[in-house]
Design a protein around this motif. Structure first.
Motif, PDB file in Angstrom:
ATOM      1  N   ARG B 143      44.848  24.763  40.010  1.00  0.00           N
ATOM      2  CA  ARG B 143      45.265  26.107  39.285  1.00  0.00           C
ATOM      3  C   ARG B 143      44.292  27.135  39.591  1.00  0.00           C
ATOM      4  N   PRO B 144      44.953  28.354  39.299  1.00  0.00           N
ATOM      5  CA  PRO B 144      43.820  29.638  39.962  1.00  0.00           C
ATOM      6  C   PRO B 144      42.775  29.844  38.924  1.00  0.00           C
ATOM      7  N   THR B 145      41.726  29.922  39.553  1.00  0.00           N
ATOM      8  CA  THR B 145      40.550  29.792  38.925  1.00  0.00           C
ATOM      9  C   THR B 145      40.385  30.893  37.559  1.00  0.00           C
ATOM     10  N   GLU B 146      40.982  32.095  37.728  1.00  0.00           N
ATOM     11  CA  GLU B 146      40.970  32.983  36.894  1.00  0.00           C
ATOM     12  C   GLU B 146      41.873  32.303  35.659  1.00  0.00           C
ATOM     13  N   GLN B 147      43.020  31.713  35.857  1.00  0.00           N
ATOM     14  CA  GLN B 147      43.743  31.334  34.998  1.00  0.00           C
ATOM     15  C   GLN B 147      43.223  30.386  33.961  1.00  0.00           C
ATOM     16  N   LEU B 148      42.202  29.497  34.843  1.00  0.00           N
ATOM     17  CA  LEU B 148      41.497  28.343  34.125  1.00  0.00           C
ATOM     18  C   LEU B 148      40.378  28.960  33.162  1.00  0.00           C
ATOM     19  N   ILE B 149      39.965  30.195  33.570  1.00  0.00           N
ATOM     20  CA  ILE B 149      38.690  30.850  32.615  1.00  0.00           C
ATOM     21  C   ILE B 149      39.511  31.059  31.193  1.00  0.00           C
ATOM     22  N   TYR B 150      40.705  31.537  31.160  1.00  0.00           N
ATOM     23  CA  TYR B 150      41.420  31.908  29.798  1.00  0.00           C
ATOM     24  C   TYR B 150      42.077  30.576  29.202  1.00  0.00           C
ATOM     25  N   ILE B 167      41.276  41.497  32.663  1.00  0.00           N
ATOM     26  CA  ILE B 167      41.213  40.400  33.258  1.00  0.00           C
ATOM     27  C   ILE B 167      40.773  40.471  34.719  1.00  0.00           C
ATOM     28  N   GLY B 168      39.329  40.020  35.080  1.00  0.00           N
ATOM     29  CA  GLY B 168      39.075  40.143  36.314  1.00  0.00           C
ATOM     30  C   GLY B 168      37.653  39.204  36.694  1.00  0.00           C
ATOM     31  N   PRO B 169      37.176  39.570  37.789  1.00  0.00           N
ATOM     32  CA  PRO B 169      36.097  38.496  38.281  1.00  0.00           C
ATOM     33  C   PRO B 169      34.754  39.054  37.523  1.00  0.00           C
ATOM     34  N   HIS B 209      46.141  43.063  22.143  1.00  0.00           N
ATOM     35  CA  HIS B 209      47.494  43.796  22.468  1.00  0.00           C
ATOM     36  C   HIS B 209      48.059  43.620  24.007  1.00  0.00           C
ATOM     37  N   LEU B 210      47.033  43.779  24.585  1.00  0.00           N
ATOM     38  CA  LEU B 210      47.465  44.109  26.301  1.00  0.00           C
ATOM     39  C   LEU B 210      46.422  43.566  27.064  1.00  0.00           C
ATOM     40  N   ASN B 211      46.626  42.809  28.054  1.00  0.00           N
ATOM     41  CA  ASN B 211      45.815  42.472  29.178  1.00  0.00           C
ATOM     42  C   ASN B 211      45.899  43.375  30.434  1.00  0.00           C
ATOM     43  N   VAL B 212      45.075  43.543  30.918  1.00  0.00           N
ATOM     44  CA  VAL B 212      44.868  44.286  32.205  1.00  0.00           C
ATOM     45  C   VAL B 212      44.550  43.581  33.286  1.00  0.00           C
ATOM     46  N   ALA B 213      45.364  43.500  34.232  1.00  0.00           N
ATOM     47  CA  ALA B 213      45.095  42.324  35.486  1.00  0.00           C
ATOM     48  C   ALA B 213      44.476  43.249  36.476  1.00  0.00           C
ATOM     49  N   LEU B 214      42.937  43.160  36.934  1.00  0.00           N
ATOM     50  CA  LEU B 214      42.337  43.826  37.513  1.00  0.00           C
ATOM     51  C   LEU B 214      42.107  43.557  39.012  1.00  0.00           C
ATOM     52  N   THR B 215      42.842  42.178  39.164  1.00  0.00           N
ATOM     53  CA  THR B 215      43.267  41.881  40.809  1.00  0.00           C
ATOM     54  C   THR B 215      44.450  41.218  40.876  1.00  0.00           C
ATOM     55  N   ARG B 216      44.952  41.147  42.126  1.00  0.00           N
ATOM     56  CA  ARG B 216      46.373  40.539  42.373  1.00  0.00           C
ATOM     57  C   ARG B 216      46.186  39.263  41.827  1.00  0.00           C
ATOM     58  N   SER B 217      45.465  38.465  42.086  1.00  0.00           N
ATOM     59  CA  SER B 217      45.286  37.033  41.671  1.00  0.00           C
ATOM     60  C   SER B 217      45.291  36.993  39.999  1.00  0.00           C
ATOM     61  N   GLY B 218      44.945  38.125  39.464  1.00  0.00           N
ATOM     62  CA  GLY B 218      44.738  38.255  37.891  1.00  0.00           C
ATOM     63  C   GLY B 218      46.022  38.141  37.501  1.00  0.00           C
ATOM     64  N   PRO B 235      49.188  45.794  35.386  1.00  0.00           N
ATOM     65  CA  PRO B 235      48.235  45.846  36.443  1.00  0.00           C
ATOM     66  C   PRO B 235      47.358  47.027  36.743  1.00  0.00           C
ATOM     67  N   LEU B 236      45.964  46.791  36.988  1.00  0.00           N
ATOM     68  CA  LEU B 236      45.227  47.799  37.684  1.00  0.00           C
ATOM     69  C   LEU B 236      44.626  47.326  38.740  1.00  0.00           C
ATOM     70  N   ASN B 237      45.298  47.192  39.913  1.00  0.00           N
ATOM     71  CA  ASN B 237      44.601  46.361  40.891  1.00  0.00           C
ATOM     72  C   ASN B 237      45.231  46.838  42.396  1.00  0.00           C
ATOM     73  N   ALA B 238      45.137  48.353  42.435  1.00  0.00           N
ATOM     74  CA  ALA B 238      45.772  49.077  43.381  1.00  0.00           C
ATOM     75  C   ALA B 238      44.827  48.944  44.632  1.00  0.00           C
ATOM     76  N   GLY B 239      43.454  48.636  44.402  1.00  0.00           N
ATOM     77  CA  GLY B 239      42.488  48.556  45.517  1.00  0.00           C
ATOM     78  C   GLY B 239      42.466  50.094  46.225  1.00  0.00           C
ATOM     79  N   TYR B 240      42.917  49.906  47.393  1.00  0.00           N
ATOM     80  CA  TYR B 240      42.560  51.266  48.202  1.00  0.00           C
ATOM     81  C   TYR B 240      43.789  51.865  48.406  1.00  0.00           C
TER      82      TYR B 240
END
Lengths: 386, 386
Positions: B143-150, B167-169, B209-218, B235-240
């Motif tokens: 399972r994705p690690t991040e998913q397991l955290i929640y 939702i991030g590292p 009310h909202l989750n913000v995914a800070l990485t692509r895996s998030g 999402p908020l994971n545009a990086g560069y």
């Protein structure tokens, strides 16, 4: 509970012992495993900066676990051998290889013929601890690489000196220190920096000096095979190392039990057995301790155990032991986690326990180095109490 | 291509969003991690385990016999009980390794048994490094690690006023740029897992009310939580990628009925001002993308701002940036992409004193990611923020 580690990390595995034994040679090691074992060693345990990498993994995938690892292991070995031109190759197993029963001996034979090099294998499974890997690897090196010949009495092999147990400074100084102190020429250093040509000639040495428990297995094999006598003891502490040098010059002697002092102090030393035994002698002779116990989470040589010495298997055993009435405890800093000790504590970092975390605090113990280190450590320890 | 680094060009590193598996999972308040495996596997990620995860993680080293006979199942349950009792855990997470991929333990059944015996939530993660090589796309983890955290979160009613989860590292700041933006836009509370306190506080995240995914895996985690807890996500994971970043901030603002245009213009202006003229001082650069997901994306961003990137160093198993790599090879084929395993770090390894200190990473979000790169550029020119 045996096998459960809550305060301490699991100790260095047998594959790290394998990697350490090969890293200072002109040979190459290949662990039949997924990526990870080498990463552990080079990432957390190898202390020599800039040392060329000599140990790799075969990089197994799922399909190899089903179809067998011979193909991938052979391809990887050939490619690396072409790149590195090693003088010899040793293969070893891993949890995956052990579980599927890879025939490393057969593969080593085929690879040896194909590459035109000495290729052998070490029976490891990734389930043992570092000293098991180290001692089996050193024995495999002796079996596969050394050869018989006319005995040269003025030469000595050093067996078991290694970078996981010893500081870099001691490893670098060892050859010259022995040559200067005993008048003997060092043929090969099993476990340290050495070459195939030295290993080949090691079967003719007049003596094997086992400086670490990990060297014992190879020494016993070489005694049986070539009739080379062996001497046991780490050359730490001015008096004990002088005694060992003299014994080496005379062609070896049986292990001499340490003689307790009369001052009444009680100490506990936890770590590699021969190192701790040498420090025990210092505590007896220089500081008058009357009881010093050597305990270790690693393999111990029964022939060099004194009364009260024992092997530890679980954290709880150490916790219980630390609760006893010791005036002094010497061991890796992480071992403090297993409970408060009533006595003073002196840190003696040990890579198989705390990896490289305290590498910069590892002392130089060779010869009189141990006397200086212990004097300074005891003084510092006293100051802390004051 | 493979190659050696043969110059002394300044080296930039991208944001490393992937920390080790253990530090990621240990963030769950009140959780205890129990790693099960052979000695060799339990030593992975050792340095972080020794310091950062002390008292959050334990290891059960299994013997070959225990694995082969199935005795490890009872032993695991026994060890879980001892760990939970001694550490007073709120939840338990079992982690296994490649060997288990061959043994095929039914972990669903095992954790049901342990949950029944201990009366607390238990989850598991199977890690399979046999999936690791080249561009093989198999899942390294069950399972994705991040998913397991929640995954310990249970459905509950939504908060009266809007709460948002980031939702991030590890190291996501609850008071950084993104949190400030969300509060300006209308969020009452901004949660990160590192700031929930205890297990009860952690459960409050389920009322957001909202989750913000800070990485692509998030994103995958956010999708999972939308399904499980009914929390929508953005999402908020545009990086560069600056264009994408602006669009993502606009969407976040729109969720709260707020126009982010003015805020974005100010953010862009500040970044441009810091970048002004740096490309003339630093004409040629390298990017060390090993251990990160965005090495090539950082190189592309640098090219777009007038810097010349001569080399991008990557892990040999990196294969996650296909689109960025396509753009780079099409527009700047002169940039060398070097993939080589086991290469010593380009930047010096930290001294042991630093290793011994517990690392507290800071994970930047939004424009902070770009500012972090600018900070590196400024440091290379010997200056700070102008």
């Amino acid at each position: 509970m045996r096998g459960l580690w809550m305060e301490l990390p699991p100790f260095s595995p047998d594959t790290s012992g394998f990697a350490s034994a090969l890293s200072g040679t002109d040979g190459m090691g290949l662990i039949d495993d997924v990526r990870g074992c080498c990463g552990n060693y080079y990432g957390s345990e190898e202390t020599r900066r800039g040392i060329p990498i000599r140990v790799f993994v075969s990089e197994l995938g799922n399909e190899d676990a089903v179809l067998g690892t011979e193909g991938v292991l052979t391809r990887r070995c050939r490619a690396l051998a072409e790149q590195l031109s090693p003088a010899f190759v040793l293969l070893c197993g891993s949890p995956i290889a052990a579980l599927i029963g890879t025939d490393l001996e057969g593969i080593a034979g085929k690879l040896g013929r194909a590459l035109g090099l000495p290729v052998s294998q070490v029976d490891l499974s990734g389930h043992g601890t570092y000293e098991e890997g180290l001692s089996k690897t050193l024995e495999a090196m002796a079996r596969a690489l050394s050869g018989p010949g006319e005995r040269r009495k003025e030469t000595v092999n050093i067996l078991g000196a290694n970078h996981l147990d010893w500081s870099g400074g001691d490893m670098a100084a060892l050859r010259k220190w022995i040559a200067d102190g005993s008048g003997l020429a060092v043929s090969a250093v099993y476990g340290g920096e050495t070459t195939l040509s030295e290993l080949r000639g090691s079967g003719c040495a007049g003596l094997n000096w086992v400086v670490n428990v990990s060297g014992l297995r190879a020494a016993q094999w070489m005694q049986e095979r070539y009739g080379i006598p062996f001497l046991r003891g780490a050359p730490f502490g001015a008096a004990w190392s002088r005694a060992l040098l003299d014994q080496a010059a005379k062609g070896g002697a049986d292990w001499i039990p340490p003689a307790p002092g009369t001052g009444g102090g009680r100490a506990l030393l936890i770590g590699e057995q021969y190192t701790c035994d040498a420090l025990r002698r210092l505590l007896y002779e220089n500081y008058g301790f009357s009881t010093v116990q050597v305990c270790s989470f690693f393999r111990m040589d029964r022939g060099c155990m004194a009364s009260g010495d024992r092997r530890l298997w679980e954290e709880d055993e150490l916790t219980q032991l630390l609760g006893e009435d010791f005036d002094l405890v010497i061991g890796d800093p992480l071992l403090r986690r297993c409970g408060p000790s009533r006595g003073r504590w002196i840190d003696l970092p040990h890579i198989p326990v705390s990896a490289r975390l305290y590498d910069d605090l590892r002392p130089s113990l060779l010869g009189a180095g141990a006397d200086r280190w212990l004097a300074a450590a005891l003084e510092h320890s006293d100051t802390e109490e004051d | 291509m493979e190659g050696e680094r043969n110059s002394v060009r300044p080296v930039l590193t991208p944001v490393r969003s992937q920390t080790g598996i253990y530090p990621m999972l240990a963030r769950i308040p009140g959780v205890q991690l129990l790693f099960l495996g052979p000695q060799a596997c339990t030593r992975h990620g050792l340095i972080s385990t020794l310091q950062e995860l002390h008292r959050k993680m334990a290891f059960l080293c299994l013997t070959e016999t225990e694995v082969i006979t199935g005795r490890y199942l009872d032993k695991t349950a026994e060890a879980a009980g001892e760990l939970v009792r001694r550490r007073k855990a709120s939840s338990l997470l079992l982690i296994t390794c490649c060997q288990n991929a061959l043994v095929g333990t039914d972990y669903d059944r095992l954790i049901t048994r342990i949950q029944g015996e201990l009366g607390l939530p238990v989850k598991y993660l199977e890690v399979n490094r046999l999936q690791m090589y080249a561009r093989r796309k198999g899942a390294l983890m069950s399972r994705p690690t991040e998913q397991l955290i929640y995954d310990f979160l249970l459905p509950r009613e939504k908060s009266a006023r809007p709460w948002v989860n980031l939702i991030g590292p590890p190291g996501v700041r609850g008071d950084g740029e993104t949190a400030a933006f969300l509060q300006m836009a209308g969020a009452e509370r901004v949660y990160t897992i590192d700031r929930c306190g205890d297990f009860a506080g952690y459960q409050d995240m389920a009322g957001a009310h909202l989750n913000v995914a800070l990485t692509r895996s998030g994103e995958e985690t956010a999708r999972y939580l939308e399904e499980k807890l009914g929390i929508p996500w953005l999402p908020l994971n545009a990086g560069y990628d600056e264009e994408l970043l602006a669009r993502q901030y606009m969407d976040l603002g729109a969720f709260f009925g707020c126009d982010a245009g003015g805020w974005l213009r100010r953010a862009r202006k500040r970044l441009e001002k810091r970048l002004e003229g740096l490309e003339r001082t630093l004409p040629e650069l390298e990017v060390d993308g090993r251990g990160a997901a965005d090495g090539i994306a950082l190189a592309n961003w640098l090219w777009r701002h007038g810097f010349a990137v001569k080399t991008v160093w990557l892990d040999s198993w990196s294969g996650r940036e296909e689109k960025a790599e396509e753009w780079l090879t099409a527009h700047h084929p002169e940039t060398a992409l070097c993939r080589q395993p086991y290469r010593p770090a380009l930047n010096p390894t930290p001294p042991n004193q630093l290793r011994r200190a517990v690392q507290r990473p800071i994970f930047p979000t939004g424009y902070e990611v770009l500012h972090q790169a600018v900070e590196q550029l400024e440091a290379m020119t010997g200056g700070g923020e102008r």
